[in-house]
Design a protein around this motif. Structure first.
Motif, PDB file in Angstrom:
ATOM      1  N   ARG A   1       0.597  -1.711   0.177  1.00 52.69           N
ATOM      2  CA  ARG A   1       0.147  -0.012   0.182  1.00 52.69           C
ATOM      3  C   ARG A   1       0.753   1.063   0.551  1.00 52.69           C
ATOM      4  N   ARG A   2       2.142   1.144   0.848  1.00 48.79           N
ATOM      5  CA  ARG A   2       2.760   2.398   0.978  1.00 48.79           C
ATOM      6  C   ARG A   2       3.859   2.667  -0.625  1.00 48.79           C
ATOM      7  N   GLU A   3       4.116   1.258  -1.040  1.00 46.45           N
ATOM      8  CA  GLU A   3       4.412   1.691  -2.595  1.00 46.45           C
ATOM      9  C   GLU A   3       3.507   1.747  -3.765  1.00 46.45           C
ATOM     10  N   LEU A   4       2.471   1.359  -3.472  1.00 44.40           N
ATOM     11  CA  LEU A   4       1.197   2.119  -4.436  1.00 44.40           C
ATOM     12  C   LEU A   4       0.998   3.388  -4.077  1.00 44.40           C
ATOM     13  N   LYS A   5       0.682   3.989  -2.764  1.00 35.93           N
ATOM     14  CA  LYS A   5       0.617   5.250  -2.567  1.00 35.93           C
ATOM     15  C   LYS A   5       1.613   6.265  -2.817  1.00 35.93           C
ATOM     16  N   ALA A   6       2.873   5.741  -2.828  1.00 39.14           N
ATOM     17  CA  ALA A   6       3.840   6.429  -3.494  1.00 39.14           C
ATOM     18  C   ALA A   6       4.058   6.931  -4.967  1.00 39.14           C
TER      19      ALA A   6
ATOM     20  N   TYR B   1      -3.422   4.641  -7.705  1.00 40.88           N
ATOM     21  CA  TYR B   1      -4.727   4.263  -7.414  1.00 40.88           C
ATOM     22  C   TYR B   1      -5.736   3.063  -7.349  1.00 40.88           C
ATOM     23  N   ALA B   2      -5.615   2.839  -9.012  1.00 43.56           N
ATOM     24  CA  ALA B   2      -6.600   2.032  -9.419  1.00 43.56           C
ATOM     25  C   ALA B   2      -5.724   0.566  -8.487  1.00 43.56           C
ATOM     26  N   ALA B   3      -4.610   1.021  -8.926  1.00 38.30           N
ATOM     27  CA  ALA B   3      -3.961  -0.630  -8.281  1.00 38.30           C
ATOM     28  C   ALA B   3      -3.944  -0.957  -6.648  1.00 38.30           C
ATOM     29  N   LEU B   4      -4.720   0.284  -6.102  1.00 36.14           N
ATOM     30  CA  LEU B   4      -4.396   0.090  -4.623  1.00 36.14           C
ATOM     31  C   LEU B   4      -6.166  -0.061  -4.768  1.00 36.14           C
ATOM     32  N   GLN B   5      -7.349   0.142  -5.140  1.00 28.75           N
ATOM     33  CA  GLN B   5      -8.671  -0.503  -5.299  1.00 28.75           C
ATOM     34  C   GLN B   5      -8.641  -1.874  -5.134  1.00 28.75           C
TER      35      GLN B   5
END
Length: 89
Positions: A24-29, A33-37
């Motif tokens: 989650r930290r990597e994706l937010k950096a 946001y599509a992958a976070l969802q």
């Protein structure tokens, strides 16, 4: 005492948060946001609820001691919490 199912569900939620924390930290950096969802909903730390370590009660939680107000009072009256005494004047 809280339902066992609620306590177990919260423990599973804590495991998911720990498992996906780095991802989650990597994706937010990256701003992806599509992958976070696509990650599980319960992997978000904001979905966690503080619960008493003894009774599982979700309300009246004292974060410093990690117990609810009711359990805190019982432990304090028994003298099992160092430095806590019942006030009287």
């Amino acid at each position: 005492m809280a339902k066992k199912s609620k306590v177990v569900k919260e423990l599973k939620r804590q495991e998911l948060v720990a498992k996906y924390a780095d991802r989650r930290r990597e994706l937010k950096a990256k701003g992806d946001y599509a992958a976070l969802q696509k990650l599980p909903r319960d992997s978000s730390a904001t979905r966690q609820k503080n619960r008493c370590a003894v009774s599982g009660r979700p309300r009246g939680y004292l974060s410093k001691f990690k117990v609810s107000r009711i359990v805190f009072r019982d432990l304090a009256l028994k003298g099992q919490i160092p430095g806590i005494t019942k006030s009287s004047w």
